[in-house]
Design an enzyme around this catalytic site. Structure first.
Site, PDB file in Angstrom:
ATOM      1  N   LYS A  11       0.823  -1.212   0.000  1.00 55.52           N
ATOM      2  CA  LYS A  11       0.000   0.000   0.000  1.00 55.52           C
ATOM      3  C   LYS A  11       0.860   1.267   0.000  1.00 55.52           C
ATOM      4  O   LYS A  11       2.047   1.221   0.355  1.00 55.52           O
ATOM      5  CB  LYS A  11      -0.906  -0.015   1.236  1.00 55.52           C
ATOM      6  N   TYR A  51     -12.763  -2.372  -2.354  1.00 53.16           N
ATOM      7  CA  TYR A  51     -13.267  -2.124  -1.004  1.00 53.16           C
ATOM      8  C   TYR A  51     -14.791  -1.964  -0.987  1.00 53.16           C
ATOM      9  O   TYR A  51     -15.332  -1.242  -0.140  1.00 53.16           O
ATOM     10  CB  TYR A  51     -12.564  -0.911  -0.397  1.00 53.16           C
ATOM     11  N   PHE A  59     -14.963   5.539   7.490  1.00 53.82           N
ATOM     12  CA  PHE A  59     -13.566   5.766   7.096  1.00 53.82           C
ATOM     13  C   PHE A  59     -13.315   5.530   5.605  1.00 53.82           C
ATOM     14  O   PHE A  59     -12.180   5.612   5.144  1.00 53.82           O
ATOM     15  CB  PHE A  59     -12.628   4.872   7.935  1.00 53.82           C
ATOM     16  N   ARG A  87      -2.145 -14.825   4.366  1.00 53.75           N
ATOM     17  CA  ARG A  87      -2.930 -14.108   5.394  1.00 53.75           C
ATOM     18  C   ARG A  87      -2.247 -14.224   6.763  1.00 53.75           C
ATOM     19  O   ARG A  87      -2.203 -13.271   7.534  1.00 53.75           O
ATOM     20  CB  ARG A  87      -4.343 -14.672   5.506  1.00 53.75           C
ATOM     21  N   THR A  93      -5.657  -7.047  10.883  1.00 47.95           N
ATOM     22  CA  THR A  93      -5.934  -5.732  10.289  1.00 47.95           C
ATOM     23  C   THR A  93      -5.465  -4.597  11.200  1.00 47.95           C
ATOM     24  O   THR A  93      -4.824  -3.647  10.745  1.00 47.95           O
ATOM     25  CB  THR A  93      -7.461  -5.581  10.049  1.00 47.95           C
ATOM     26  N   ARG A 104       2.308  -7.027   9.272  1.00 48.30           N
ATOM     27  CA  ARG A 104       1.641  -5.912   9.952  1.00 48.30           C
ATOM     28  C   ARG A 104       2.130  -5.783  11.399  1.00 48.30           C
ATOM     29  O   ARG A 104       2.280  -4.669  11.911  1.00 48.30           O
ATOM     30  CB  ARG A 104       0.129  -6.101   9.909  1.00 48.30           C
ATOM     31  N   ASN A 114      -1.774   0.198   7.219  1.00 50.66           N
ATOM     32  CA  ASN A 114      -1.393  -1.157   7.633  1.00 50.66           C
ATOM     33  C   ASN A 114      -0.593  -1.903   6.558  1.00 50.66           C
ATOM     34  O   ASN A 114      -0.614  -3.121   6.485  1.00 50.66           O
ATOM     35  CB  ASN A 114      -2.595  -1.947   8.181  1.00 50.66           C
ATOM     36  N   HIS A 117      -2.108  -5.316   1.723  1.00 51.80           N
ATOM     37  CA  HIS A 117      -3.372  -6.054   1.564  1.00 51.80           C
ATOM     38  C   HIS A 117      -3.039  -7.473   1.137  1.00 51.80           C
ATOM     39  O   HIS A 117      -2.110  -7.679   0.365  1.00 51.80           O
ATOM     40  CB  HIS A 117      -4.240  -5.414   0.470  1.00 51.80           C
ATOM     41  N   GLU A 128      -9.917 -10.888  -7.132  1.00 52.56           N
ATOM     42  CA  GLU A 128      -8.953  -9.787  -7.039  1.00 52.56           C
ATOM     43  C   GLU A 128      -7.844  -9.924  -8.082  1.00 52.56           C
ATOM     44  O   GLU A 128      -7.412  -8.938  -8.674  1.00 52.56           O
ATOM     45  CB  GLU A 128      -8.370  -9.739  -5.627  1.00 52.56           C
TER      46      GLU A 128
HETATM   47  P1  DAT Z   1      -8.036  -6.703   5.794  1.00 51.49           P
HETATM   48  O1  DAT Z   1      -7.216  -5.689   5.042  1.00 51.49           O
HETATM   49  O2  DAT Z   1      -7.285  -7.242   6.987  1.00 51.49           O
HETATM   50  O3  DAT Z   1      -8.601  -7.788   4.911  1.00 51.49           O
HETATM   51  P2  DAT Z   1     -10.675  -5.443   5.799  1.00 51.49           P
HETATM   52  O4  DAT Z   1     -10.939  -6.108   4.497  1.00 51.49           O
HETATM   53  O5  DAT Z   1     -11.706  -5.567   6.873  1.00 51.49           O
HETATM   54  O6  DAT Z   1      -9.288  -5.924   6.435  1.00 51.49           O
HETATM   55  O7  DAT Z   1     -10.453  -3.891   5.591  1.00 51.49           O
HETATM   56  C1  DAT Z   1      -9.740  -3.424   4.470  1.00 51.49           C
HETATM   57  C2  DAT Z   1      -8.920  -2.216   4.848  1.00 51.49           C
HETATM   58  O8  DAT Z   1      -9.760  -1.145   5.258  1.00 51.49           O
HETATM   59  C3  DAT Z   1      -7.956  -2.451   6.007  1.00 51.49           C
HETATM   60  O9  DAT Z   1      -6.773  -3.103   5.625  1.00 51.49           O
HETATM   61  C4  DAT Z   1      -7.734  -1.043   6.492  1.00 51.49           C
HETATM   62  C5  DAT Z   1      -9.088  -0.383   6.268  1.00 51.49           C
HETATM   63  N1  DAT Z   1      -9.867  -0.443   7.508  1.00 51.49           N
HETATM   64  C6  DAT Z   1     -10.554  -1.502   8.011  1.00 51.49           C
HETATM   65  N2  DAT Z   1     -11.141  -1.210   9.177  1.00 51.49           N
HETATM   66  C7  DAT Z   1     -10.808   0.089   9.437  1.00 51.49           C
HETATM   67  C8  DAT Z   1     -11.116   1.017  10.491  1.00 51.49           C
HETATM   68  N3  DAT Z   1     -11.880   0.669  11.542  1.00 51.49           N
HETATM   69  N4  DAT Z   1     -10.588   2.271  10.416  1.00 51.49           N
HETATM   70  C9  DAT Z   1      -9.828   2.656   9.365  1.00 51.49           C
HETATM   71  N5  DAT Z   1      -9.522   1.835   8.314  1.00 51.49           N
HETATM   72  C10 DAT Z   1     -10.001   0.584   8.361  1.00 51.49           C
HETATM   73 MG    MG Z   2     -10.083  -7.762   3.467  1.00 46.13          MG
END
Ligand code: DAT
Ligand code: MG
Length: 152
Positions: A11, A51, A59, A87, A93, A104, A114, A117, A128
């Site tokens: 990222k 997303y 957010f 993973r 996350t 991470r 973070n 991805h 994806e």
């Molecule tokens: P992951 O990336 O672990 O698969 P996710 O798919 O739930 O997690 O979310 C995608 C991304 O969105 C994550 O890497 C960072 C952002 N994100 C998730 N929850 C968040 C939050 N509470 N505040 C800010 N950004 C967030």
């Molecule tokens: Mg995810």
């Protein structure tokens, strides 16, 4: 054991902090095969697709902006059960919950920065990879010797 491919994105937060090499090295050192790699800008369209599950979150606007701060590096990895294995190497996350030794856990400084991805499930990985790579950008090749003793 299923032979699979998965998607990793380095990222913008990691590009800005000059962590791209460190992250790629993690996968190489673990014997994971890279079958595609490119730098690209995340378009609005790509972010909306990637997303989609977060589009109503408060957010989302900030997430979208932060994913466009710099180009990202998209990486396709291949191996047995690779989606789950990557993973695990990625970590949780939220950086406060990400275990030391995970990418991470070692590098992430906030949930919105973070660093990486990785696809969550084999189904997610298929969708994806199609979104980020054309067919001729994914490679089939053999590695010599080094993998003789490894699991994949
Ligand atoms: P992951 O990336 O672990 O698969 P996710 O798919 O739930 O997690 O979310 C995608 C991304 O969105 C994550 O890497 C960072 C952002 N994100 C998730 N929850 C968040 C939050 N509470 N505040 C800010 N950004 C967030
Ligand atoms: Mg995810």
């Amino acid at each position: 054991m299923a032979r699979e491919k998965t998607l990793v994105l380095i990222k913008p937060g990691a590009i800005q902090r000059e962590l791209a090499g460190e992250i790629i090295t993690r996968f190489e050192r673990k014997g994971i095969k890279i079958v595609g790699l490119k730098m690209m800008m995340m378009t609005d369209f790509l972010i909306q697709k990637h997303y989609a599950h977060l589009k109503d979150e408060p957010f989302f606007t900030e997430l979208k902006r932060s994913m466009q701060d710099t180009p990202i590096i998209a990486i396709a990895l291949e191996g047995n059960d690779i989606v789950k294995r990557v993973r695990i190497l990625t970590g949780a996350t939220n950086p406060r919950e990400a275990a030391p030794g995970t990418i991470r856990g070692d590098y992430s400084i906030s949930v919105s920065n973070n660093v990486i991805h990785s696809s969550g499930t084999p189904e997610e990985a298929l969708a994806e990879l199609q979104r980020f790579f054309d067919e001729d950008e994914l490679f089939n090749y053999q590695r010599m010797n080094v993998m003789d003793y490894a699991e994949d």
